[in-house]
Design a protein around this motif. Structure first.
Motif, PDB file in Angstrom:
ATOM      1  N   HIS A 188       0.825  -1.213   0.000  1.00  0.00           N
ATOM      2  CA  HIS A 188       0.000   0.000   0.000  1.00  0.00           C
ATOM      3  C   HIS A 188       0.861   1.266   0.000  1.00  0.00           C
ATOM      4  CE1 HIS A 188      -3.593  -2.409   0.572  1.00  0.00           C
ATOM      5  NE2 HIS A 188      -2.992  -3.064   1.566  1.00  0.00           N
ATOM      6  N   GLU A 189       1.981   1.238   0.727  1.00  0.00           N
ATOM      7  CA  GLU A 189       2.884   2.383   0.728  1.00  0.00           C
ATOM      8  C   GLU A 189       3.545   2.565  -0.628  1.00  0.00           C
ATOM      9  OE1 GLU A 189       5.457   1.349   3.902  1.00  0.00           O
ATOM     10  OE2 GLU A 189       4.227   2.323   5.442  1.00  0.00           O
ATOM     11  N   LEU A 190       3.942   1.429  -1.247  1.00  0.00           N
ATOM     12  CA  LEU A 190       4.576   1.480  -2.564  1.00  0.00           C
ATOM     13  C   LEU A 190       3.573   1.971  -3.620  1.00  0.00           C
ATOM     14  CD1 LEU A 190       7.031   0.920  -4.337  1.00  0.00           C
ATOM     15  CD2 LEU A 190       6.276  -1.470  -4.520  1.00  0.00           C
ATOM     16  N   ARG A 191       2.323   1.574  -3.445  1.00  0.00           N
ATOM     17  CA  ARG A 191       1.310   1.977  -4.424  1.00  0.00           C
ATOM     18  C   ARG A 191       1.096   3.490  -4.423  1.00  0.00           C
ATOM     19  NH1 ARG A 191      -2.559   2.359  -7.344  1.00  0.00           N
ATOM     20  NH2 ARG A 191      -4.637   1.681  -7.604  1.00  0.00           N
ATOM     21  N   LYS A 192       1.261   4.117  -3.242  1.00  0.00           N
ATOM     22  CA  LYS A 192       1.132   5.572  -3.177  1.00  0.00           C
ATOM     23  C   LYS A 192       2.255   6.267  -3.931  1.00  0.00           C
ATOM     24  CE  LYS A 192      -1.242   5.624   1.305  1.00  0.00           C
ATOM     25  NZ  LYS A 192      -1.147   6.046   2.735  1.00  0.00           N
ATOM     26  N   ILE A 193       3.440   5.598  -3.936  1.00  0.00           N
ATOM     27  CA  ILE A 193       4.591   6.167  -4.646  1.00  0.00           C
ATOM     28  C   ILE A 193       4.473   5.925  -6.143  1.00  0.00           C
ATOM     29  CG2 ILE A 193       7.106   6.104  -4.876  1.00  0.00           C
ATOM     30  CD1 ILE A 193       7.205   5.173  -1.957  1.00  0.00           C
ATOM     31  N   SER A 194       4.183   4.664  -6.505  1.00  0.00           N
ATOM     32  CA  SER A 194       4.079   4.302  -7.922  1.00  0.00           C
ATOM     33  C   SER A 194       3.187   3.077  -8.069  1.00  0.00           C
ATOM     34  CB  SER A 194       5.469   4.013  -8.502  1.00  0.00           C
ATOM     35  OG  SER A 194       5.359   3.504  -9.813  1.00  0.00           O
ATOM     36  N   PRO A 195       1.960   3.227  -8.555  1.00  0.00           N
ATOM     37  CA  PRO A 195       1.069   2.078  -8.767  1.00  0.00           C
ATOM     38  C   PRO A 195       1.676   1.040  -9.712  1.00  0.00           C
ATOM     39  CG  PRO A 195      -0.150   4.141  -8.920  1.00  0.00           C
ATOM     40  CD  PRO A 195       1.305   4.503  -8.879  1.00  0.00           C
ATOM     41  N   GLN A 196       2.417   1.509 -10.707  1.00  0.00           N
ATOM     42  CA  GLN A 196       3.015   0.588 -11.667  1.00  0.00           C
ATOM     43  C   GLN A 196       4.072  -0.295 -11.010  1.00  0.00           C
ATOM     44  OE1 GLN A 196       4.514   2.559 -15.125  1.00  0.00           O
ATOM     45  NE2 GLN A 196       5.318   0.686 -16.063  1.00  0.00           N
ATOM     46  N   LYS A 197       4.922   0.297 -10.179  1.00  0.00           N
ATOM     47  CA  LYS A 197       5.953  -0.493  -9.490  1.00  0.00           C
ATOM     48  C   LYS A 197       5.322  -1.480  -8.498  1.00  0.00           C
ATOM     49  CE  LYS A 197       9.650   1.437 -11.257  1.00  0.00           C
ATOM     50  NZ  LYS A 197      10.619   0.630 -12.079  1.00  0.00           N
ATOM     51  N   ALA A 198       4.236  -1.072  -7.856  1.00  0.00           N
ATOM     52  CA  ALA A 198       3.571  -1.954  -6.906  1.00  0.00           C
ATOM     53  C   ALA A 198       3.022  -3.182  -7.603  1.00  0.00           C
ATOM     54  CB  ALA A 198       2.437  -1.184  -6.210  1.00  0.00           C
ATOM     55  N   ARG A 199       2.474  -3.021  -8.784  1.00  0.00           N
ATOM     56  CA  ARG A 199       1.944  -4.178  -9.523  1.00  0.00           C
ATOM     57  C   ARG A 199       3.067  -5.067 -10.059  1.00  0.00           C
ATOM     58  NH1 ARG A 199      -1.811  -0.025 -11.323  1.00  0.00           N
ATOM     59  NH2 ARG A 199      -3.831  -0.403 -10.321  1.00  0.00           N
ATOM     60  N   GLU A 200       4.175  -4.458 -10.378  1.00  0.00           N
ATOM     61  CA  GLU A 200       5.327  -5.270 -10.810  1.00  0.00           C
ATOM     62  C   GLU A 200       5.819  -6.157  -9.670  1.00  0.00           C
ATOM     63  OE1 GLU A 200       8.243  -2.561 -12.235  1.00  0.00           O
ATOM     64  OE2 GLU A 200       7.212  -2.168 -14.128  1.00  0.00           O
ATOM     65  N   VAL A 201       5.807  -5.636  -8.442  1.00  0.00           N
ATOM     66  CA  VAL A 201       6.200  -6.435  -7.271  1.00  0.00           C
ATOM     67  C   VAL A 201       5.235  -7.598  -7.073  1.00  0.00           C
ATOM     68  CG1 VAL A 201       6.387  -6.402  -4.747  1.00  0.00           C
ATOM     69  CG2 VAL A 201       7.371  -4.533  -6.101  1.00  0.00           C
ATOM     70  N   VAL A 202       3.942  -7.348  -7.228  1.00  0.00           N
ATOM     71  CA  VAL A 202       2.940  -8.412  -7.087  1.00  0.00           C
ATOM     72  C   VAL A 202       3.188  -9.504  -8.109  1.00  0.00           C
ATOM     73  CG1 VAL A 202       0.488  -8.968  -7.282  1.00  0.00           C
ATOM     74  CG2 VAL A 202       1.202  -6.857  -6.132  1.00  0.00           C
ATOM     75  N   ARG A 203       3.522  -9.122  -9.327  1.00  0.00           N
ATOM     76  CA  ARG A 203       3.759 -10.125 -10.374  1.00  0.00           C
ATOM     77  C   ARG A 203       5.009 -10.963 -10.073  1.00  0.00           C
ATOM     78  NH1 ARG A 203       2.258  -7.250 -16.217  1.00  0.00           N
ATOM     79  NH2 ARG A 203       0.092  -6.760 -15.683  1.00  0.00           N
ATOM     80  N   LYS A 204       6.038 -10.331  -9.536  1.00  0.00           N
ATOM     81  CA  LYS A 204       7.263 -11.078  -9.206  1.00  0.00           C
ATOM     82  C   LYS A 204       7.007 -12.064  -8.072  1.00  0.00           C
ATOM     83  CE  LYS A 204      10.507  -7.479 -10.694  1.00  0.00           C
ATOM     84  NZ  LYS A 204      11.570  -6.520 -10.253  1.00  0.00           N
ATOM     85  N   VAL A 205       6.280 -11.622  -7.049  1.00  0.00           N
ATOM     86  CA  VAL A 205       5.953 -12.525  -5.933  1.00  0.00           C
ATOM     87  C   VAL A 205       5.054 -13.642  -6.424  1.00  0.00           C
ATOM     88  CG1 VAL A 205       4.832 -12.687  -3.669  1.00  0.00           C
ATOM     89  CG2 VAL A 205       6.246 -10.692  -4.231  1.00  0.00           C
TER      90      VAL A 205
END
Length: 281
Positions: free
Chosen positions: A7-24
């Motif tokens: 949630h903190e990462l999503r506030k910074i960059s929604p795109q980067k947050a979704r990339e993290v979800v895909r890697k996990v």
């Protein structure tokens, strides 16, 4: 070491947050439940991050049944640029001219969306009031002035052309009671002291007939349609009007600010009468 949550990462960059979800998600054998548990998010959030695009989708509704019609929005923008009105005055103006009932908030949004510039007026701070309004008796203090309707400064060009083509009256006579804002108005094709004397006489006689008994004082400028700065003429008029318990009081030269009450009515006439109704005459 502090770990940034989804949630903190999503506030910074929604795109980067979704990339993290895909890697996990890929690191855990594409297991939705396990990925959601590790990141502390819902399974639906995992599915959106994995199977949808990385960028946020538009939240704009597909259907807006209450959306303002484009032709109405064009009218708002056009009239705002032409008149210089903002949302509050523009709402009243549109209702009177076009019969359109549009809320002030809607007009405010339209002006902001179309970046219509706001016209500013310079005002002087710290000025005293012209009268002691709390102690003012109704129909005791008046202001008298005339307005040249074809001054070509305050109305749209097409209104002036219409008034000239149809030979409408060129001059407006106004006398207003300061306390109650009761106003008397007349129109003429010429501007002279004969009409000025007649206008004052008619208003004064009407007030006396309708049981106004107190002394009346009329503040006016030094225009040629009144006494024209002539002390002799002023004394003659005051001598005549003394029979009606009325006194004329010209303002000093270059003191137009003392006529502020009547000047404001000229502006109101332009905005709520002449701009709307002149072309219908």
């Amino acid at each position: 070491m502090n770990i940034i949550s989804y949630h903190e990462l999503r506030k910074i960059s929604p795109q980067k947050a979704r990339e993290v979800v895909r890697k996990v998600f890929e690191a855990n054998n594409r297991n939705v439940s396990k990925t959601a548990k590790i990141l502390g998010i819902a399974r639906a959030t995992v599915r959106r991050a994995v199977y949808d695009c990385l960028e946020d989708k538009s939240r704009r509704p597909k259907n807006s049944p209450k959306k303002l019609k484009s032709e109405f929005e064009d009218i708002i923008v056009e009239e705002a640029k032409r008149t210089g009105f903002r949302y509050r005055r523009l709402s009243t103006y549109l209702q009177k001219k076009y019969g359109l009932v549009i809320s002030e908030n809607t007009i405010k949004s339209v002006l902001k969306r179309n970046k219509v510039p706001k016209k500013t007026r310079k005002t002087k701070k710290g000025e005293r009031s012209l009268y002691d309004y709390e102690a003012l008796i109704p129909f005791s203090e008046f202001q008298l002035d005339t307005k040249h309707l074809l001054d070509k400064e305050s109305l749209p060009k097409e209104v002036y052309e219409h008034m000239k083509n149809y030979r409408l009256p060129r001059y407006e006579w106004n006398m207003i009671d300061v306390a109650t804002r009761t106003r008397f108005t007349a129109y003429s094709y010429e501007l002279n002291s004969t009409f000025g004397f007649m206008f004052i006489s008619i208003v004064a006689l009407w007030l006396r007939v309708h049981n106004v008994r107190g002394r009346m004082k009329i503040r006016m400028d030094n225009g040629m349609e009144f006494c024209g700065g002539s002390e002799r003429k002023l004394n003659e008029w005051n001598e005549i009007f003394e029979k009606l318990d009325l006194q004329l009081s010209p303002i000093p030269p270059k003191a137009k600010h003392l006529m502020g009450v009547i000047e404001n009515t000229h502006r109101a006439d332009d905005e709520y009468f002449l701009m709307i109704h002149a072309e219908r005459c």
